[in-house]
Structure formats: C-alpha cells, structure tokens
Write a protein that holds these residues in place. Structure first.
Motif, PDB file in Angstrom:
ATOM      1  N   TRP A  37       0.826  -1.208   0.000  1.00 18.33           N
ATOM      2  CA  TRP A  37       0.000   0.000   0.000  1.00 18.33           C
ATOM      3  C   TRP A  37       0.860   1.258   0.000  1.00 18.33           C
ATOM      4  CZ3 TRP A  37      -4.643   1.801  -0.929  1.00 18.33           C
ATOM      5  CH2 TRP A  37      -5.079   2.985  -0.348  1.00 18.33           C
ATOM      6  N   GLU A  38       1.840   1.292   0.875  1.00 18.38           N
ATOM      7  CA  GLU A  38       2.665   2.487   1.000  1.00 18.38           C
ATOM      8  C   GLU A  38       3.550   2.686  -0.229  1.00 18.38           C
ATOM      9  OE1 GLU A  38       5.725   4.629   4.110  1.00 18.38           O
ATOM     10  OE2 GLU A  38       4.484   2.974   4.821  1.00 18.38           O
ATOM     11  N   ALA A  39       4.156   1.615  -0.717  1.00 18.48           N
ATOM     12  CA  ALA A  39       5.070   1.734  -1.864  1.00 18.48           C
ATOM     13  C   ALA A  39       4.326   2.126  -3.141  1.00 18.48           C
ATOM     14  CB  ALA A  39       5.830   0.435  -2.071  1.00 18.48           C
ATOM     15  N   THR A  40       3.180   1.501  -3.391  1.00 23.28           N
ATOM     16  CA  THR A  40       2.455   1.809  -4.623  1.00 23.28           C
ATOM     17  C   THR A  40       1.713   3.140  -4.515  1.00 23.28           C
ATOM     18  OG1 THR A  40       0.535   0.473  -3.949  1.00 23.28           O
ATOM     19  CG2 THR A  40       2.214  -0.609  -5.308  1.00 23.28           C
ATOM     20  N   GLY A  41       1.140   3.411  -3.361  1.00 20.37           N
ATOM     21  CA  GLY A  41       0.408   4.667  -3.184  1.00 20.37           C
ATOM     22  C   GLY A  41       1.302   5.877  -3.184  1.00 20.37           C
ATOM     23  N   GLY A  42       2.499   5.715  -2.674  1.00 23.34           N
ATOM     24  CA  GLY A  42       3.435   6.821  -2.613  1.00 23.34           C
ATOM     25  C   GLY A  42       4.302   6.961  -3.854  1.00 23.34           C
ATOM     26  N   GLY A  43       4.120   6.053  -4.805  1.00 21.68           N
ATOM     27  CA  GLY A  43       4.882   6.129  -6.043  1.00 21.68           C
ATOM     28  C   GLY A  43       6.305   5.619  -5.960  1.00 21.68           C
ATOM     29  N   ALA A  44       6.645   4.929  -4.876  1.00 25.14           N
ATOM     30  CA  ALA A  44       8.001   4.407  -4.730  1.00 25.14           C
ATOM     31  C   ALA A  44       8.243   3.192  -5.617  1.00 25.14           C
ATOM     32  CB  ALA A  44       8.275   4.042  -3.271  1.00 25.14           C
ATOM     33  N   ALA A  45       7.180   2.472  -5.952  1.00 27.93           N
ATOM     34  CA  ALA A  45       7.312   1.255  -6.752  1.00 27.93           C
ATOM     35  C   ALA A  45       5.963   0.886  -7.350  1.00 27.93           C
ATOM     36  CB  ALA A  45       7.821   0.108  -5.888  1.00 27.93           C
ATOM     37  N   THR A  46       6.028   0.089  -8.412  1.00 27.79           N
ATOM     38  CA  THR A  46       4.798  -0.457  -8.987  1.00 27.79           C
ATOM     39  C   THR A  46       4.430  -1.728  -8.233  1.00 27.79           C
ATOM     40  OG1 THR A  46       5.949  -1.878 -10.567  1.00 27.79           O
ATOM     41  CG2 THR A  46       5.442   0.397 -11.278  1.00 27.79           C
ATOM     42  N   PRO A  58       1.486 -10.633  -7.514  1.00 31.07           N
ATOM     43  CA  PRO A  58       0.783  -9.355  -7.336  1.00 31.07           C
ATOM     44  C   PRO A  58      -0.665  -9.509  -6.874  1.00 31.07           C
ATOM     45  CG  PRO A  58       2.042  -9.326  -9.372  1.00 31.07           C
ATOM     46  CD  PRO A  58       2.121 -10.728  -8.832  1.00 31.07           C
ATOM     47  N   SER A  59      -1.372 -10.515  -7.374  1.00 34.86           N
ATOM     48  CA  SER A  59      -2.774 -10.682  -6.965  1.00 34.86           C
ATOM     49  C   SER A  59      -2.888 -11.053  -5.497  1.00 34.86           C
ATOM     50  CB  SER A  59      -3.484 -11.719  -7.843  1.00 34.86           C
ATOM     51  OG  SER A  59      -2.911 -12.985  -7.677  1.00 34.86           O
ATOM     52  N   THR A  60      -1.909 -11.770  -4.978  1.00 27.51           N
ATOM     53  CA  THR A  60      -1.899 -12.119  -3.557  1.00 27.51           C
ATOM     54  C   THR A  60      -1.752 -10.861  -2.707  1.00 27.51           C
ATOM     55  OG1 THR A  60      -0.915 -14.263  -4.057  1.00 27.51           O
ATOM     56  CG2 THR A  60      -0.681 -13.476  -1.785  1.00 27.51           C
ATOM     57  N   LEU A  61      -0.857  -9.977  -3.139  1.00 25.74           N
ATOM     58  CA  LEU A  61      -0.654  -8.732  -2.398  1.00 25.74           C
ATOM     59  C   LEU A  61      -1.900  -7.850  -2.464  1.00 25.74           C
ATOM     60  CD1 LEU A  61       3.008  -7.902  -3.422  1.00 25.74           C
ATOM     61  CD2 LEU A  61       2.216  -8.827  -1.249  1.00 25.74           C
ATOM     62  N   LEU A  62      -2.516  -7.761  -3.628  1.00 25.23           N
ATOM     63  CA  LEU A  62      -3.734  -6.958  -3.748  1.00 25.23           C
ATOM     64  C   LEU A  62      -4.859  -7.504  -2.879  1.00 25.23           C
ATOM     65  CD1 LEU A  62      -4.054  -5.950  -7.499  1.00 25.23           C
ATOM     66  CD2 LEU A  62      -3.581  -4.495  -5.530  1.00 25.23           C
ATOM     67  N   SER A  63      -4.982  -8.810  -2.818  1.00 27.73           N
ATOM     68  CA  SER A  63      -6.004  -9.427  -1.962  1.00 27.73           C
ATOM     69  C   SER A  63      -5.771  -9.073  -0.500  1.00 27.73           C
ATOM     70  CB  SER A  63      -5.999 -10.946  -2.125  1.00 27.73           C
ATOM     71  OG  SER A  63      -6.403 -11.307  -3.409  1.00 27.73           O
ATOM     72  N   ALA A  64      -4.514  -9.120  -0.080  1.00 25.41           N
ATOM     73  CA  ALA A  64      -4.188  -8.793   1.309  1.00 25.41           C
ATOM     74  C   ALA A  64      -4.473  -7.322   1.599  1.00 25.41           C
ATOM     75  CB  ALA A  64      -2.727  -9.122   1.600  1.00 25.41           C
ATOM     76  N   VAL A  65      -4.101  -6.440   0.686  1.00 25.06           N
ATOM     77  CA  VAL A  65      -4.369  -5.013   0.875  1.00 25.06           C
ATOM     78  C   VAL A  65      -5.868  -4.784   0.999  1.00 25.06           C
ATOM     79  CG1 VAL A  65      -4.303  -2.746  -0.239  1.00 25.06           C
ATOM     80  CG2 VAL A  65      -2.258  -4.176  -0.229  1.00 25.06           C
ATOM     81  N   SER A  66      -6.625  -5.365   0.106  1.00 23.85           N
ATOM     82  CA  SER A  66      -8.083  -5.189   0.121  1.00 23.85           C
ATOM     83  C   SER A  66      -8.686  -5.683   1.430  1.00 23.85           C
ATOM     84  CB  SER A  66      -8.688  -5.940  -1.071  1.00 23.85           C
ATOM     85  OG  SER A  66     -10.074  -5.827  -1.054  1.00 23.85           O
ATOM     86  N   ARG A  67      -8.285  -6.867   1.853  1.00 19.68           N
ATOM     87  CA  ARG A  67      -8.836  -7.442   3.083  1.00 19.68           C
ATOM     88  C   ARG A  67      -8.485  -6.593   4.298  1.00 19.68           C
ATOM     89  NH1 ARG A  67      -6.324 -12.465   3.775  1.00 19.68           N
ATOM     90  NH2 ARG A  67      -5.164 -11.833   5.583  1.00 19.68           N
ATOM     91  N   TYR A  68      -7.212  -6.218   4.427  1.00 20.93           N
ATOM     92  CA  TYR A  68      -6.813  -5.478   5.619  1.00 20.93           C
ATOM     93  C   TYR A  68      -7.270  -4.028   5.592  1.00 20.93           C
ATOM     94  CZ  TYR A  68      -4.343  -9.439   7.474  1.00 20.93           C
ATOM     95  OH  TYR A  68      -4.044 -10.669   7.986  1.00 20.93           O
TER      96      TYR A  68
END
Length: 90
Positions: A37-46, A58-68
């Motif tokens: 969340w922090e890296a993608t939202g802040g533009g530090a990384a894709t 990537p889909s695993t990370l997106l699922s975790a972000v969405s859930r939390y």
C-alpha cells in the motif's frame, strides 16, 4: 522501497526474515500489505516491483491489501498519511 520495508518491519514488530519467508501468518501478511500500500500509493514502486521484491504474486498482495483495508482501515490511513507527508517535503 528499503525505507518503507524497514519502517513497516519496525512498526509491526516482524523480522525481515519472516517478511521475505513463505509464511502466511497474519502479522507477516499484514506487513506485506502495508508495504504494498505504501510503496504503490506513494509512487516508490509499482505493484509488480513490490511483488518481485517480496517474492509474492501481485494478486496475492492486492487481496491482502483489500482485506486489511476493510478490517483495519486506520493502519492504512496512517500509511497514506506518511507518504503524503513525504511528498510535501516535510
């Protein structure tokens, strides 16, 4: 992204070893979600860059972000505030 990883590891009380392991324990998954969340939202990384760095799909990370974000929104608001503060030169 190293600074983000270090900040999240310290704030969440997880080790770098556990963060980069195959562990699916809640504290480790949450830490990875916050980093994403922090890296993608802040533009530090894709998302792809974060996924590669953390050794996750990537889909695993997106699922975790969405859930939390649903379960613990205050943590993500704090992360968003951190990268917004960095963007204004503070």
């Amino acid at each position: 992204m190293d600074a983000i990883i270090e900040r999240v590891v310290q704030a969440q009380g997880v080790s770098r070893k556990d963060l980069f392991s195959s562990s699916r324990r809640q504290p480790h998954v949450l830490a990875r979600a916050l980093i994403t969340w922090e890296a993608t939202g802040g533009g530090a990384a894709t998302l792809s860059e974060v996924a590669k760095r953390l050794g996750r799909d990537p889909s695993t990370l997106l699922s975790a972000v969405s859930r939390y974000r649903r379960e613990r929104p205050a943590l993500f608001e704090d992360a968003q505030a951190a990268w917004l503060d960095e963007g204004d030169g503070s």
